[in-house]
Design a protein around this motif. Structure first.
Motif, short mmCIF file in Angstrom:
data_model
loop_
_atom_site.label_atom_id
_atom_site.label_comp_id
_atom_site.label_asym_id
_atom_site.label_seq_id
_atom_site.Cartn_x
_atom_site.Cartn_y
_atom_site.Cartn_z
N PHE A 3 21.41 -5.58 12.90
CA PHE A 3 22.81 -5.58 13.33
C PHE A 3 23.66 -4.30 13.70
N CYS A 21 28.26 -9.88 3.53
CA CYS A 21 27.18 -9.10 3.53
C CYS A 21 26.39 -9.23 2.21
N VAL A 23 23.65 -7.72 1.31
CA VAL A 23 23.07 -6.61 0.70
C VAL A 23 23.90 -5.25 0.79
N CYS A 25 25.66 -3.58 2.95
CA CYS A 25 25.19 -2.37 3.83
C CYS A 25 26.15 -2.19 4.80
N ILE A 35 27.35 -0.55 10.20
CA ILE A 35 26.18 -1.10 9.33
C ILE A 35 24.70 -0.23 9.05
N CYS A 40 20.08 -3.30 6.28
CA CYS A 40 20.44 -4.67 6.98
C CYS A 40 19.19 -5.72 6.90
N ILE A 41 19.33 -6.59 6.52
CA ILE A 41 18.13 -7.55 6.61
C ILE A 41 18.35 -8.70 7.57
N CYS A 43 20.18 -10.94 8.42
CA CYS A 43 20.77 -12.38 8.19
C CYS A 43 21.86 -13.01 9.20
N GLY A 44 22.37 -12.21 9.85
CA GLY A 44 23.47 -12.61 10.66
C GLY A 44 24.75 -13.13 10.16
N CYS A 46 27.13 -11.56 8.91
CA CYS A 46 28.43 -10.69 9.22
C CYS A 46 28.83 -11.18 10.59
FE1 SF4 Z 1 24.81 -7.48 6.12
FE2 SF4 Z 1 23.41 -9.53 7.27
FE3 SF4 Z 1 25.19 -8.39 8.65
FE4 SF4 Z 1 22.85 -7.18 8.13
S1 SF4 Z 1 23.06 -9.26 9.36
S2 SF4 Z 1 25.01 -6.20 7.99
S3 SF4 Z 1 22.43 -7.83 6.15
S4 SF4 Z 1 25.46 -9.47 6.88
#
Ligand code: SF4
Length: 79
Positions: A3, A21, A23, A25, A35, A40-41, A43-44, A46
């Motif tokens: 992301f 978040c 992780v 990041c 980010i 970043c994994i 996950c969405g 954020c």
């Molecule tokens: Fe963090 Fe998930 Fe957003 Fe990536 S998508 S920056 S892992 S909250």
């Protein structure tokens, strides 16, 4: 893929993304948050909480915001 935080974050820096978040990041820069694309994994979490819709999946970043893909990466490379 990761992301990406785009220009809507500048001067806003609400910071809800950092809280959610899993992780850890997302880091604060001078004008906006960034980010780390290597951590970043996707996950969405954020994206869902950003009050100014500044966060996009890398392949969904609007054309006029494409420079932010590199800017997010560069922030962590230059640390
Ligand atoms: Fe963090 Fe998930 Fe957003 Fe990536 S998508 S920056 S892992 S909250």
């Amino acid at each position: 893929m990761a992301f990406v935080i785009t220009s809507a974050c500048i001067g806003e820096k609400h910071g809800d993304c950092v809280e959610v978040c899993p992780v850890d990041c997302i880091e604060e820069g001078e004008e906006m948050f960034f980010i780390d694309p290597d951590i970043c994994i996707d996950c969405g979490a954020c994206e869902a909480v950003c009050p100014v819709t500044a966060i996009f999946m890398e392949d969904e970043v609007p054309d006029e915001e494409h420079e932010y893909i590199a800017l997010n990466r560069r922030f962590f490379e230059e640390k």
